[in-house]
Design a protein around this motif. Structure first.
Motif, PDB file in Angstrom:
ATOM      1  N   ALA A  93      -2.785   0.150  12.935  1.00  0.00           N
ATOM      2  CA  ALA A  93      -1.780  -0.863  13.264  1.00  0.00           C
ATOM      3  C   ALA A  93      -1.642  -1.938  12.187  1.00  0.00           C
ATOM      4  CB  ALA A  93      -2.112  -1.507  14.604  1.00  0.00           C
ATOM      5  N   LEU A  94      -2.466  -1.898  11.154  1.00  0.00           N
ATOM      6  CA  LEU A  94      -2.338  -2.873  10.068  1.00  0.00           C
ATOM      7  C   LEU A  94      -0.990  -2.670   9.382  1.00  0.00           C
ATOM      8  CD1 LEU A  94      -5.923  -2.712   8.552  1.00  0.00           C
ATOM      9  CD2 LEU A  94      -4.947  -4.575   9.881  1.00  0.00           C
ATOM     10  N   THR A  95      -0.234  -3.738   9.234  1.00  0.00           N
ATOM     11  CA  THR A  95       1.115  -3.618   8.696  1.00  0.00           C
ATOM     12  C   THR A  95       1.138  -3.823   7.184  1.00  0.00           C
ATOM     13  OG1 THR A  95       1.517  -5.949   9.132  1.00  0.00           O
ATOM     14  CG2 THR A  95       2.191  -4.394  10.831  1.00  0.00           C
ATOM     15  N   ALA A  96       2.103  -3.172   6.549  1.00  0.00           N
ATOM     16  CA  ALA A  96       2.259  -3.277   5.097  1.00  0.00           C
ATOM     17  C   ALA A  96       2.994  -4.563   4.742  1.00  0.00           C
ATOM     18  CB  ALA A  96       3.038  -2.078   4.574  1.00  0.00           C
ATOM     19  N   ARG A  97       2.733  -5.032   3.528  1.00  0.00           N
ATOM     20  CA  ARG A  97       3.471  -6.185   3.022  1.00  0.00           C
ATOM     21  C   ARG A  97       4.896  -5.731   2.704  1.00  0.00           C
ATOM     22  NH1 ARG A  97       0.508  -8.159  -1.958  1.00  0.00           N
ATOM     23  NH2 ARG A  97       0.138  -5.956  -2.161  1.00  0.00           N
ATOM     24  N   PRO A  98       5.877  -6.451   3.161  1.00  0.00           N
ATOM     25  CA  PRO A  98       7.261  -6.030   2.894  1.00  0.00           C
ATOM     26  C   PRO A  98       7.676  -6.300   1.442  1.00  0.00           C
ATOM     27  CG  PRO A  98       7.239  -8.097   4.122  1.00  0.00           C
ATOM     28  CD  PRO A  98       5.802  -7.628   4.002  1.00  0.00           C
ATOM     29  N   GLY A  99       8.563  -5.470   0.943  1.00  0.00           N
ATOM     30  CA  GLY A  99       9.154  -5.705  -0.370  1.00  0.00           C
ATOM     31  C   GLY A  99       8.325  -5.278  -1.560  1.00  0.00           C
ATOM     32  N   VAL A 100       7.226  -4.577  -1.377  1.00  0.00           N
ATOM     33  CA  VAL A 100       6.401  -4.150  -2.504  1.00  0.00           C
ATOM     34  C   VAL A 100       6.962  -2.840  -3.042  1.00  0.00           C
ATOM     35  CG1 VAL A 100       4.104  -3.437  -3.247  1.00  0.00           C
ATOM     36  CG2 VAL A 100       4.365  -5.275  -1.574  1.00  0.00           C
ATOM     37  N   MET A 101       7.172  -2.784  -4.353  1.00  0.00           N
ATOM     38  CA  MET A 101       7.694  -1.577  -5.003  1.00  0.00           C
ATOM     39  C   MET A 101       6.553  -0.903  -5.756  1.00  0.00           C
ATOM     40  SD  MET A 101      10.910  -1.707  -4.218  1.00  0.00           S
ATOM     41  CE  MET A 101      11.903  -0.817  -5.353  1.00  0.00           C
ATOM     42  N   CYS A 102       6.349   0.389  -5.507  1.00  0.00           N
ATOM     43  CA  CYS A 102       5.296   1.154  -6.174  1.00  0.00           C
ATOM     44  C   CYS A 102       5.885   2.416  -6.790  1.00  0.00           C
ATOM     45  CB  CYS A 102       4.205   1.544  -5.172  1.00  0.00           C
ATOM     46  SG  CYS A 102       3.292   0.146  -4.516  1.00  0.00           S
ATOM     47  N   THR A 103       5.235   2.899  -7.835  1.00  0.00           N
ATOM     48  CA  THR A 103       5.645   4.163  -8.447  1.00  0.00           C
ATOM     49  C   THR A 103       5.248   5.308  -7.534  1.00  0.00           C
ATOM     50  OG1 THR A 103       3.559   4.423  -9.612  1.00  0.00           O
ATOM     51  CG2 THR A 103       5.302   3.196 -10.755  1.00  0.00           C
ATOM     52  N   LYS A 104       5.815   6.456  -7.811  1.00  0.00           N
ATOM     53  CA  LYS A 104       5.497   7.635  -7.008  1.00  0.00           C
ATOM     54  C   LYS A 104       4.500   8.547  -7.733  1.00  0.00           C
ATOM     55  CE  LYS A 104       9.556   7.573  -4.226  1.00  0.00           C
ATOM     56  NZ  LYS A 104       9.843   8.156  -2.976  1.00  0.00           N
ATOM     57  N   ILE A 105       3.661   7.972  -8.547  1.00  0.00           N
ATOM     58  CA  ILE A 105       2.630   8.735  -9.245  1.00  0.00           C
ATOM     59  C   ILE A 105       1.544   9.105  -8.243  1.00  0.00           C
ATOM     60  CG2 ILE A 105       0.837   8.628 -11.026  1.00  0.00           C
ATOM     61  CD1 ILE A 105       2.689   6.719 -12.552  1.00  0.00           C
ATOM     62  N   TRP A 106       1.163  10.377  -8.239  1.00  0.00           N
ATOM     63  CA  TRP A 106       0.130  10.851  -7.323  1.00  0.00           C
ATOM     64  C   TRP A 106      -1.242  10.669  -7.972  1.00  0.00           C
ATOM     65  CZ3 TRP A 106      -0.746  11.602  -2.453  1.00  0.00           C
ATOM     66  CH2 TRP A 106      -1.827  12.379  -2.042  1.00  0.00           C
ATOM     67  N   ASN A 107      -1.947   9.664  -7.538  1.00  0.00           N
ATOM     68  CA  ASN A 107      -3.315   9.384  -7.964  1.00  0.00           C
ATOM     69  C   ASN A 107      -4.026   8.890  -6.704  1.00  0.00           C
ATOM     70  OD1 ASN A 107      -5.639   8.909  -9.371  1.00  0.00           O
ATOM     71  ND2 ASN A 107      -4.920   7.032 -10.359  1.00  0.00           N
ATOM     72  N   PRO A 108      -4.381   9.821  -5.791  1.00  0.00           N
ATOM     73  CA  PRO A 108      -4.797   9.440  -4.437  1.00  0.00           C
ATOM     74  C   PRO A 108      -6.017   8.518  -4.389  1.00  0.00           C
ATOM     75  CG  PRO A 108      -5.345  11.730  -4.860  1.00  0.00           C
ATOM     76  CD  PRO A 108      -4.539  11.257  -6.025  1.00  0.00           C
ATOM     77  N   VAL A 109      -5.907   7.571  -3.476  1.00  0.00           N
ATOM     78  CA  VAL A 109      -6.973   6.612  -3.210  1.00  0.00           C
ATOM     79  C   VAL A 109      -7.294   6.727  -1.724  1.00  0.00           C
ATOM     80  CG1 VAL A 109      -7.612   4.177  -3.170  1.00  0.00           C
ATOM     81  CG2 VAL A 109      -6.180   5.059  -5.002  1.00  0.00           C
ATOM     82  N   VAL A 110      -8.572   6.917  -1.424  1.00  0.00           N
ATOM     83  CA  VAL A 110      -8.984   7.045  -0.020  1.00  0.00           C
ATOM     84  C   VAL A 110      -9.818   5.829   0.373  1.00  0.00           C
ATOM     85  CG1 VAL A 110     -11.045   8.422  -0.541  1.00  0.00           C
ATOM     86  CG2 VAL A 110      -9.997   8.596   1.709  1.00  0.00           C
TER      87      VAL A 110
END
Length: 144
Positions: A93-110
């Protein structure tokens, strides 16, 4: 001989009267007071690169204790505890910060959270596409 028997009986009764309450159930009775006034909330949070927690090596780990007060090695423990209290410990249920732009590079973080939240066992894992997406989505709980 009668005096000796009388003294022995008197000494035995006196010892029983004085020491009797110190033995048996008087010492074995547990206190009726509760051990604590709050349910424990203690977590270990980890971050690592990989698609799953099983495949990733944790790169950073912190502890977060939220009861009775915020503490641990988390750099923003009060903020993280406040966010978790607001969603009643539901990491999904933790909500994301609105308006953040990220690249679509796949470098997974767990990210993982293991421990106890308000007395209930917690085992959480989420994989983000990259570090930017993690930082945008996980608020301050996984910002360390």
């Amino acid at each position: 001989m009668r005096n000796t028997a009388r003294w022995a009986a008197t000494l035995g009764l006196t010892a029983t009267a004085v020491c009797g309450p110190l033995t048996g159930t008087a010492l074995a009775t547990p206190s009726s007071a509760p051990a604590s006034l709050y349910a424990p909330s203690a977590l270990v949070l980890t971050v690592g690169h990989g698609a799953t927690a099983a495949a990733a090596t944790p790169e950073r780990a912190v502890t977060l204790n939220c009861a009775p007060s915020a503490s641990g090695t988390h750099p923003a423990a009060p903020d993280a505890c406040a966010e978790l209290r607001a969603v009643d410990g539901d990491f999904d249920a933790l909500t994301a910060r609105p308006g953040v732009m990220c690249t679509k590079i796949w470098n997974p973080v767990v990210v993982t959270a293991q421990g106890v939240w308000q007395g209930k066992r917690v085992s959480f894992e989420r994989t983000f596409a990259n570090e930017c997406v993690k930082d945008a989505a996980a608020t301050s709980v996984f910002s360390f």
